[in-house]
Design a protein around this motif. Structure first.
Motif, PDB file in Angstrom:
ATOM      1  N   ALA A   1      42.574  38.386  50.327  1.00  0.00           N
ATOM      2  CA  ALA A   1      41.448  37.690  51.035  1.00  0.00           C
ATOM      3  C   ALA A   1      40.938  36.489  49.850  1.00  0.00           C
ATOM      4  CB  ALA A   1      40.538  38.846  51.201  1.00  0.00           C
ATOM      5  N   ALA A   2      40.982  36.945  48.779  1.00  0.00           N
ATOM      6  CA  ALA A   2      40.596  35.852  47.692  1.00  0.00           C
ATOM      7  C   ALA A   2      41.539  34.731  47.325  1.00  0.00           C
ATOM      8  CB  ALA A   2      40.091  36.534  46.334  1.00  0.00           C
ATOM      9  N   GLY A   3      42.750  34.915  47.924  1.00  0.00           N
ATOM     10  CA  GLY A   3      43.507  33.910  47.636  1.00  0.00           C
ATOM     11  C   GLY A   3      44.124  33.616  46.114  1.00  0.00           C
ATOM     12  N   THR A   4      44.099  34.871  45.486  1.00  0.00           N
ATOM     13  CA  THR A   4      44.670  34.704  44.013  1.00  0.00           C
ATOM     14  C   THR A   4      45.444  35.950  43.815  1.00  0.00           C
ATOM     15  OG1 THR A   4      43.806  34.852  41.867  1.00  0.00           O
ATOM     16  CG2 THR A   4      42.487  35.955  43.467  1.00  0.00           C
ATOM     17  N   GLU A   5      46.222  36.021  42.753  1.00  0.00           N
ATOM     18  CA  GLU A   5      47.139  37.001  42.378  1.00  0.00           C
ATOM     19  C   GLU A   5      46.236  37.805  41.051  1.00  0.00           C
ATOM     20  OE1 GLU A   5      49.921  38.415  43.644  1.00  0.00           O
ATOM     21  OE2 GLU A   5      49.285  37.098  45.365  1.00  0.00           O
ATOM     22  N   ASN A   6      45.195  37.248  40.508  1.00  0.00           N
ATOM     23  CA  ASN A   6      44.413  38.002  39.461  1.00  0.00           C
ATOM     24  C   ASN A   6      43.294  38.801  40.191  1.00  0.00           C
ATOM     25  OD1 ASN A   6      42.193  37.709  37.580  1.00  0.00           O
ATOM     26  ND2 ASN A   6      44.093  37.591  36.339  1.00  0.00           N
ATOM     27  N   PHE A   7      43.382  39.846  39.779  1.00  0.00           N
ATOM     28  CA  PHE A   7      42.405  40.859  40.587  1.00  0.00           C
ATOM     29  C   PHE A   7      40.992  40.466  39.799  1.00  0.00           C
ATOM     30  CE2 PHE A   7      40.169  44.997  41.567  1.00  0.00           C
ATOM     31  CZ  PHE A   7      40.465  44.983  42.876  1.00  0.00           C
ATOM     32  N   GLU A   8      40.581  40.142  38.792  1.00  0.00           N
ATOM     33  CA  GLU A   8      39.429  39.820  38.187  1.00  0.00           C
ATOM     34  C   GLU A   8      38.981  38.652  38.830  1.00  0.00           C
ATOM     35  OE1 GLU A   8      37.543  38.239  33.928  1.00  0.00           O
ATOM     36  OE2 GLU A   8      39.016  39.848  33.956  1.00  0.00           O
ATOM     37  N   GLU A   9      39.710  37.610  38.975  1.00  0.00           N
ATOM     38  CA  GLU A   9      39.476  36.486  39.753  1.00  0.00           C
ATOM     39  C   GLU A   9      38.930  36.672  41.037  1.00  0.00           C
ATOM     40  OE1 GLU A   9      38.515  32.433  40.448  1.00  0.00           O
ATOM     41  OE2 GLU A   9      39.104  33.283  38.476  1.00  0.00           O
ATOM     42  N   ALA A  10      39.695  37.513  41.685  1.00  0.00           N
ATOM     43  CA  ALA A  10      39.450  37.962  43.295  1.00  0.00           C
ATOM     44  C   ALA A  10      38.004  38.626  43.185  1.00  0.00           C
ATOM     45  CB  ALA A  10      40.470  38.875  43.823  1.00  0.00           C
ATOM     46  N   PHE A  11      37.733  39.290  42.289  1.00  0.00           N
ATOM     47  CA  PHE A  11      36.437  39.984  42.124  1.00  0.00           C
ATOM     48  C   PHE A  11      35.348  38.875  42.094  1.00  0.00           C
ATOM     49  CE2 PHE A  11      33.078  41.733  39.437  1.00  0.00           C
ATOM     50  CZ  PHE A  11      32.328  42.480  40.461  1.00  0.00           C
ATOM     51  N   ILE A  12      35.554  38.043  41.098  1.00  0.00           N
ATOM     52  CA  ILE A  12      34.407  37.056  40.914  1.00  0.00           C
ATOM     53  C   ILE A  12      34.310  36.160  42.172  1.00  0.00           C
ATOM     54  CG2 ILE A  12      33.895  34.999  39.554  1.00  0.00           C
ATOM     55  CD1 ILE A  12      35.674  36.002  37.314  1.00  0.00           C
ATOM     56  N   ARG A  13      35.172  35.913  42.797  1.00  0.00           N
ATOM     57  CA  ARG A  13      35.114  34.827  44.087  1.00  0.00           C
ATOM     58  C   ARG A  13      34.360  35.910  45.075  1.00  0.00           C
ATOM     59  NH1 ARG A  13      40.899  31.861  44.700  1.00  0.00           N
ATOM     60  NH2 ARG A  13      40.970  31.016  42.662  1.00  0.00           N
ATOM     61  N   LEU A  14      34.873  37.058  45.359  1.00  0.00           N
ATOM     62  CA  LEU A  14      34.318  37.889  46.439  1.00  0.00           C
ATOM     63  C   LEU A  14      32.988  38.439  46.107  1.00  0.00           C
ATOM     64  CD1 LEU A  14      37.442  39.733  47.315  1.00  0.00           C
ATOM     65  CD2 LEU A  14      36.512  37.944  48.600  1.00  0.00           C
ATOM     66  N   ALA A  15      32.681  38.456  44.818  1.00  0.00           N
ATOM     67  CA  ALA A  15      31.115  39.116  44.577  1.00  0.00           C
ATOM     68  C   ALA A  15      30.131  37.949  44.359  1.00  0.00           C
ATOM     69  CB  ALA A  15      31.344  39.803  43.255  1.00  0.00           C
ATOM     70  N   GLY A  16      30.656  36.697  44.880  1.00  0.00           N
ATOM     71  CA  GLY A  16      29.664  35.533  44.887  1.00  0.00           C
ATOM     72  C   GLY A  16      29.338  34.835  43.633  1.00  0.00           C
ATOM     73  N   GLY A  17      30.466  34.910  42.708  1.00  0.00           N
ATOM     74  CA  GLY A  17      30.541  34.183  41.561  1.00  0.00           C
ATOM     75  C   GLY A  17      29.482  34.686  40.540  1.00  0.00           C
ATOM     76  N   GLU A  18      29.012  36.080  40.775  1.00  0.00           N
ATOM     77  CA  GLU A  18      27.940  36.444  39.746  1.00  0.00           C
ATOM     78  C   GLU A  18      28.655  37.685  38.628  1.00  0.00           C
ATOM     79  OE1 GLU A  18      24.745  36.194  43.146  1.00  0.00           O
ATOM     80  OE2 GLU A  18      24.575  37.956  41.784  1.00  0.00           O
ATOM     81  N   ALA A  19      29.956  37.506  38.678  1.00  0.00           N
ATOM     82  CA  ALA A  19      30.254  38.638  37.784  1.00  0.00           C
ATOM     83  C   ALA A  19      30.353  37.831  36.474  1.00  0.00           C
ATOM     84  CB  ALA A  19      31.883  38.895  38.124  1.00  0.00           C
ATOM     85  N   LYS A  20      30.058  38.589  35.602  1.00  0.00           N
ATOM     86  CA  LYS A  20      30.136  38.227  34.191  1.00  0.00           C
ATOM     87  C   LYS A  20      30.927  38.875  33.098  1.00  0.00           C
ATOM     88  CE  LYS A  20      25.363  36.731  34.256  1.00  0.00           C
ATOM     89  NZ  LYS A  20      25.478  35.482  34.895  1.00  0.00           N
TER      90      LYS A  20
END
Length: 238
Positions: free
Chosen positions: A219-238
């Motif tokens: 869904a996030a269009g990535t193979e990196n789970f951290e990057e997927a989380f950042i994209r799906l969480a609205g870019g607010e992950a730190k």
């Protein structure tokens, strides 16, 4: 059967909406991870589902019972292993388990079973205060399981542990899959990816997406789970 079903479950504190119209389904026997940045609504969701907070609006069924009208029937069926390790420091591992088993009127055989299944045999005679952080977390999970719950909430179970202790606890958590429904909250994204049957990502009190780790990546269009989380969480992950 679904272990949890919520429909527009909402919690407001004054003008602040902590959980906003949550529609969530957790299947019986699965390990479901609830992810989100601080303030996303994870803890409030867990507190509502475990009966610690009353929802402002919406509905939920937990283990076949209505959360609002049948809470006394739900509470004996669930257990919580909190982020703060809740063990009696001056009691031994076995004594801690016997104490909880007595409170819940559990079968005394459950104590030995938890010692065996969670690998606590070598530490059973040690006082809890002598245990390392990883062993205390293991004991805390055993104490939550000794009442034989159908639903277990694990709140940041490996927080603060070193890499080896964390991986050892992963094995304990993975051994629960299929035996009890587990709701896991964690900030370690690799933990959620490795352990979860499905994952839900929350942001701003809303559930953004649910799916298997593979579906989250797609869904996030990535193979990196951290990057997927950042994209799906609205870019607010730190």
């Amino acid at each position: 059967m679904n272990a949890i079903e919520t429909k527009r479950l909402t919690k407001r504190f004054g003008m602040v909406t902590a959980v906003d119209a949550l529609d969530l389904t957790v299947r019986e026997g699965e390990l479901f991870s609830l992810l989100g940045v601080n303030g996303a609504g994870k803890t409030t969701t867990i507190k509502m589902l475990s009966g610690l907070l009353k929802p402002t609006d919406g509905s939920a069924r937990v283990l076949g019972h209505d959360l609002l009208t049948e809470l006394p029937a739900i509470k004996p069926l669930l257990a919580v292993s909190p982020q703060e390790t809740a063990v009696a420091p001056n009691l031994t591992v076995r004594e801690n388990l016997e104490l909880i088993a007595g409170i819940y009127n559990s079968d005394p055989k459950r104590v030995q079973r938890m010692i065996d299944e969670l690998g606590l045999k070598e530490a059973e005679k040690f006082k809890a205060k002598r245990l390392s952080g990883g062993w205390q977390r293991r004991l805390s999970i055993a104490m939550a399981l000794v009442s034989d719950p159908k639903l277990l909430f694990l709140d940041e179970p490996t927080l603060g542990l070193d890499v080896l202790a964390r991986r050892e606890l992963w094995q304990v958590i993975e051994s629960l899959k299929g035996k009890v429904t587990v709701i896991l909250t964690t900030h370690y994204l690799e933990e959620a990816e490795a352990l979860s049957d499905r994952v839900g990502v929350m942001n701003g009190g809303k559930l953004k997406i649910t799916g298997t780790p593979r579906e989250i990546l797609d869904a996030a269009g990535t193979e990196n789970f951290e990057e997927a989380f950042i994209r799906l969480a609205g870019g607010e992950a730190k």
